[in-house]
Design a protein around this motif. Structure first.
Motif, mmCIF file in Angstrom:
data_model
loop_
_atom_site.group_PDB
_atom_site.id
_atom_site.type_symbol
_atom_site.label_atom_id
_atom_site.label_comp_id
_atom_site.label_asym_id
_atom_site.label_seq_id
_atom_site.Cartn_x
_atom_site.Cartn_y
_atom_site.Cartn_z
ATOM 1 N N HIS A 65 -19.676 -16.582 -20.310
ATOM 2 C CA HIS A 65 -18.807 -16.858 -19.158
ATOM 3 C C HIS A 65 -18.755 -18.342 -18.834
ATOM 4 C CE1 HIS A 65 -16.694 -16.398 -15.426
ATOM 5 N NE2 HIS A 65 -17.693 -16.943 -14.738
ATOM 6 N N GLU A 66 -19.888 -19.024 -18.865
ATOM 7 C CA GLU A 66 -19.929 -20.449 -18.556
ATOM 8 C C GLU A 66 -21.126 -21.074 -19.233
ATOM 9 O OE1 GLU A 66 -22.336 -20.276 -14.294
ATOM 10 O OE2 GLU A 66 -20.156 -20.454 -14.289
ATOM 11 N N ASN A 67 -21.059 -22.449 -19.343
ATOM 12 C CA ASN A 67 -22.151 -23.182 -19.962
ATOM 13 C C ASN A 67 -22.368 -24.456 -19.147
ATOM 14 O OD1 ASN A 67 -23.495 -25.190 -21.741
ATOM 15 N ND2 ASN A 67 -23.384 -23.537 -23.248
ATOM 16 N N VAL A 68 -23.511 -24.547 -18.519
ATOM 17 C CA VAL A 68 -23.785 -25.663 -17.615
ATOM 18 C C VAL A 68 -23.725 -27.000 -18.343
ATOM 19 C CG1 VAL A 68 -25.498 -26.708 -16.080
ATOM 20 C CG2 VAL A 68 -25.168 -24.233 -16.076
ATOM 21 N N LYS A 69 -24.271 -27.042 -19.545
ATOM 22 C CA LYS A 69 -24.280 -28.304 -20.293
ATOM 23 C C LYS A 69 -22.859 -28.788 -20.591
ATOM 24 C CE LYS A 69 -28.768 -27.647 -22.525
ATOM 25 N NZ LYS A 69 -29.500 -27.509 -23.809
ATOM 26 N N VAL A 70 -21.998 -27.834 -21.025
ATOM 27 C CA VAL A 70 -20.612 -28.201 -21.315
ATOM 28 C C VAL A 70 -19.893 -28.670 -20.051
ATOM 29 C CG1 VAL A 70 -18.372 -27.332 -22.087
ATOM 30 C CG2 VAL A 70 -20.464 -26.699 -23.325
ATOM 31 N N GLU A 71 -20.120 -27.962 -18.944
ATOM 32 C CA GLU A 71 -19.495 -28.345 -17.675
ATOM 33 C C GLU A 71 -19.905 -29.760 -17.274
ATOM 34 O OE1 GLU A 71 -17.392 -26.736 -15.796
ATOM 35 O OE2 GLU A 71 -17.428 -24.667 -16.512
ATOM 36 N N VAL A 72 -21.200 -30.076 -17.418
ATOM 37 C CA VAL A 72 -21.700 -31.410 -17.060
ATOM 38 C C VAL A 72 -21.106 -32.461 -17.988
ATOM 39 C CG1 VAL A 72 -23.746 -32.881 -16.974
ATOM 40 C CG2 VAL A 72 -23.836 -30.566 -16.014
ATOM 41 N N LEU A 73 -21.074 -32.155 -19.291
ATOM 42 C CA LEU A 73 -20.564 -33.128 -20.261
ATOM 43 C C LEU A 73 -19.108 -33.458 -20.012
ATOM 44 C CD1 LEU A 73 -22.242 -32.057 -23.638
ATOM 45 C CD2 LEU A 73 -22.556 -34.195 -22.383
ATOM 46 N N TRP A 74 -18.250 -32.443 -19.811
ATOM 47 C CA TRP A 74 -16.829 -32.781 -19.672
ATOM 48 C C TRP A 74 -16.481 -33.315 -18.275
ATOM 49 C CZ3 TRP A 74 -15.046 -27.180 -20.990
ATOM 50 C CH2 TRP A 74 -15.001 -26.379 -19.845
ATOM 51 N N THR A 75 -17.482 -33.368 -17.395
ATOM 52 C CA THR A 75 -17.308 -34.073 -16.123
ATOM 53 C C THR A 75 -17.826 -35.513 -16.221
ATOM 54 O OG1 THR A 75 -17.528 -32.009 -14.880
ATOM 55 C CG2 THR A 75 -17.860 -34.074 -13.661
ATOM 56 N N VAL A 76 -19.016 -35.669 -16.820
ATOM 57 C CA VAL A 76 -19.656 -36.984 -16.898
ATOM 58 C C VAL A 76 -18.928 -37.917 -17.854
ATOM 59 C CG1 VAL A 76 -21.742 -38.214 -17.607
ATOM 60 C CG2 VAL A 76 -21.923 -36.138 -16.210
ATOM 61 N N ILE A 77 -18.543 -37.414 -19.035
ATOM 62 C CA ILE A 77 -17.916 -38.286 -20.046
ATOM 63 C C ILE A 77 -16.611 -38.910 -19.526
ATOM 64 C CG2 ILE A 77 -16.815 -38.318 -22.322
ATOM 65 C CD1 ILE A 77 -18.973 -36.356 -23.247
ATOM 66 N N PRO A 78 -15.658 -38.113 -18.972
ATOM 67 C CA PRO A 78 -14.447 -38.754 -18.413
ATOM 68 C C PRO A 78 -14.756 -39.738 -17.294
ATOM 69 C CG PRO A 78 -14.096 -36.402 -18.694
ATOM 70 C CD PRO A 78 -15.552 -36.640 -18.915
ATOM 71 N N PHE A 79 -15.784 -39.418 -16.471
ATOM 72 C CA PHE A 79 -16.162 -40.322 -15.384
ATOM 73 C C PHE A 79 -16.624 -41.664 -15.937
ATOM 74 C CE2 PHE A 79 -19.409 -42.063 -12.506
ATOM 75 C CZ PHE A 79 -18.658 -42.191 -11.347
ATOM 76 N N VAL A 80 -17.445 -41.634 -16.971
ATOM 77 C CA VAL A 80 -17.950 -42.869 -17.591
ATOM 78 C C VAL A 80 -16.791 -43.658 -18.207
ATOM 79 C CG1 VAL A 80 -19.375 -43.800 -19.458
ATOM 80 C CG2 VAL A 80 -20.257 -41.950 -18.008
ATOM 81 N N ILE A 81 -15.864 -42.937 -18.858
ATOM 82 C CA ILE A 81 -14.704 -43.606 -19.466
ATOM 83 C C ILE A 81 -13.858 -44.290 -18.398
ATOM 84 C CG2 ILE A 81 -12.535 -43.217 -20.704
ATOM 85 C CD1 ILE A 81 -13.956 -40.966 -22.229
ATOM 86 N N LEU A 82 -13.622 -43.605 -17.283
ATOM 87 C CA LEU A 82 -12.822 -44.178 -16.198
ATOM 88 C C LEU A 82 -13.493 -45.415 -15.594
ATOM 89 C CD1 LEU A 82 -11.557 -40.976 -14.362
ATOM 90 C CD2 LEU A 82 -10.197 -42.599 -15.675
ATOM 91 N N ILE A 83 -14.810 -45.383 -15.431
ATOM 92 C CA ILE A 83 -15.535 -46.543 -14.914
ATOM 93 C C ILE A 83 -15.399 -47.706 -15.893
ATOM 94 C CG2 ILE A 83 -17.815 -47.485 -14.377
ATOM 95 C CD1 ILE A 83 -16.675 -45.712 -12.191
ATOM 96 N N ALA A 84 -15.528 -47.408 -17.192
ATOM 97 C CA ALA A 84 -15.413 -48.448 -18.218
ATOM 98 C C ALA A 84 -14.019 -49.072 -18.224
ATOM 99 C CB ALA A 84 -15.735 -47.863 -19.591
ATOM 100 N N MET A 85 -12.993 -48.266 -17.896
ATOM 101 C CA MET A 85 -11.624 -48.787 -17.830
ATOM 102 C C MET A 85 -11.365 -49.514 -16.508
ATOM 103 S SD MET A 85 -9.709 -45.443 -19.428
ATOM 104 C CE MET A 85 -8.046 -46.095 -19.438
ATOM 105 N N ALA A 86 -11.955 -49.020 -15.428
ATOM 106 C CA ALA A 86 -11.682 -49.576 -14.107
ATOM 107 C C ALA A 86 -12.289 -50.961 -13.922
ATOM 108 C CB ALA A 86 -12.199 -48.629 -13.025
#
Length: 363
Positions: A65-86
């Motif tokens: 039904h869900e995977n905590v690690k995957v949920e964390v990864l696809w939240t953290v990775i875009p956040f890091v990318i956005l900070i790197a761009m901002a």
């Protein structure tokens, strides 16, 4: 002087000729390649999954039904990318807005359909910059030139290697002062002042235009900037100050003398062909209802309307812009005389600079 403007690209952003414009270009390319990498990774994973885990190979879908690690990864990775761009984006945007410690300040005022430039530290140096493309080219009677609709009678002149601040405003509708090679595009709003700046590294001629839909002649409002080395710029500035002083002296001289009908008509036609012909047409027929005909009009024919005729050119009316700041008193007198005696109007009226001065000063 040969232009050093960056070559236009139909596929990519122009690099420009100032440090800020180069920063903007580098930022643009950084974001582009980050997006390319993200796209390649996402579509790579998607197509790999579609091929390697298709039903025909006997692949069985996972049952969770869900995977905590995957949920964390696809939240953290875009956040890091956005900070790197901002971070670099914010740094560049802050630098673009920092107009402090400027060496030269120029007030840029848009009006339908021309630009007015005033050098704040040299108040005697100010002028209007109008489209110089021949009307015959616009009407497809002559072959269009290399800089069609991107050429003016009086370009803005700035020094190289100096920080130049622009105070941008408007005296009628919203315009937009846009010079791609400087990475500047600022709205000119009536009643407000927007700031921009540039520091051009190399001498050259740089072209732009109004980037706001400001009226029917919006496409006829170009910007041309000439960057000169500091010594040439100072020489130009002194020459402009001398010219302005002589113009004031000449205006005072004309106030005490009368020009002949021939002189008034010759000068008046020249001014009319430059400033009035687009709206009122070569035959004085106008473009009704927005721009009424001058040929046979009561304003141009009746003697009692001479003060009204002068006032309309000075202050404008309805769709007609004001020319009081653009034309000298002798030029206004000449164009009024021309309009009252051209196209068969033949009133015989002669307007002199002193008559215009009387209207301006309410005498």
């Amino acid at each position: 002087m040969a232009s050093t403007a960056a070559e236009r690209s139909d596929l990519n952003l122009r690099q420009g000729v100032s440090d800020i414009s180069l920063e903007v270009y580098d930022l643009h390319m950084l974001m582009f390649w980050i997006c390319v990498v993200i796209g390649a990774v996402v579509f790579g994973v998607m197509f790999y999954s579609m091929v390697m885990h298709r039903k025909s190979t006997g692949a069985k879908p996972a049952n969770f039904h869900e995977n905590v690690k995957v949920e964390v990864l696809w939240t953290v990775i875009p956040f890091v990318i956005l900070i790197a761009m901002a971070w670099p984006a914010a740094t560049t945007l802050i630098a673009m807005e920092d107009t402090s410690e400027a060496d030269v300040t120029i007030i840029v005022t848009g009006s339908q359909w021309k630009w007015h430039y005033k050098y704040k530290d040299n108040p005697d140096v100010e002028f209007f910059s109008l489209l110089a493309t021949q009307r015959e080219q616009i009407n497809n009677k002559f072959t269009k030139g290399e800089n069609y609709l991107l050429e003016v009678d009086r370009p803005l002149v700035i020094p190289t290697g100096k920080k130049v601040r622009f105070l941008i405003t408007s005296d009628d509708v919203i315009h937009s002062w846009w010079v791609p090679d400087f990475a500047i595009k600022k709205d000119a709003n009536p009643g407000f002042i927007n700031e921009a700046w540039t520091n051009v590294n190399e001498p050259g001629i740089y072209r732009g235009q109004c980037a706001e839909l400001c009226g029917q002649d919006h496409g006829f409002m170009p910007v041309v900037v000439i960057a000169k080395d500091p010594a040439e710029y100072e020489a130009w500035l002194k020459a402009e100050e001398s010219t302005a002083m002589r113009a004031k002296e000449e205006e005072q001289r004309l106030l005490s003398m009368n020009m002949s009908m021939e002189e008034l008509m010759t000068q008046g036609k020249k001014i009319y062909d430059t400033a009035c012909i687009a709206c009122h047409q070569a035959n004085g027929g106008g473009l009704p209802p927005m721009f009424p005909a001058l040929k046979g009009s009561k304003v141009a024919l009746e003697k009692q309307n001479i003060p009204l005729h002068i006032s309309m050119i000075i202050n404008g009316k309805n769709n007609m812009p004001a020319f009081g700041k653009q034309l000298s008193m002798s030029e206004i007198a000449a164009v009024v005389t021309y309009e009252r005696n051209a196209w068969g109007n033949n009133t015989g009226d002669m307007v002199q600079a002193k008559d215009v001065n009387a209207i301006i000063n309410g005498k």
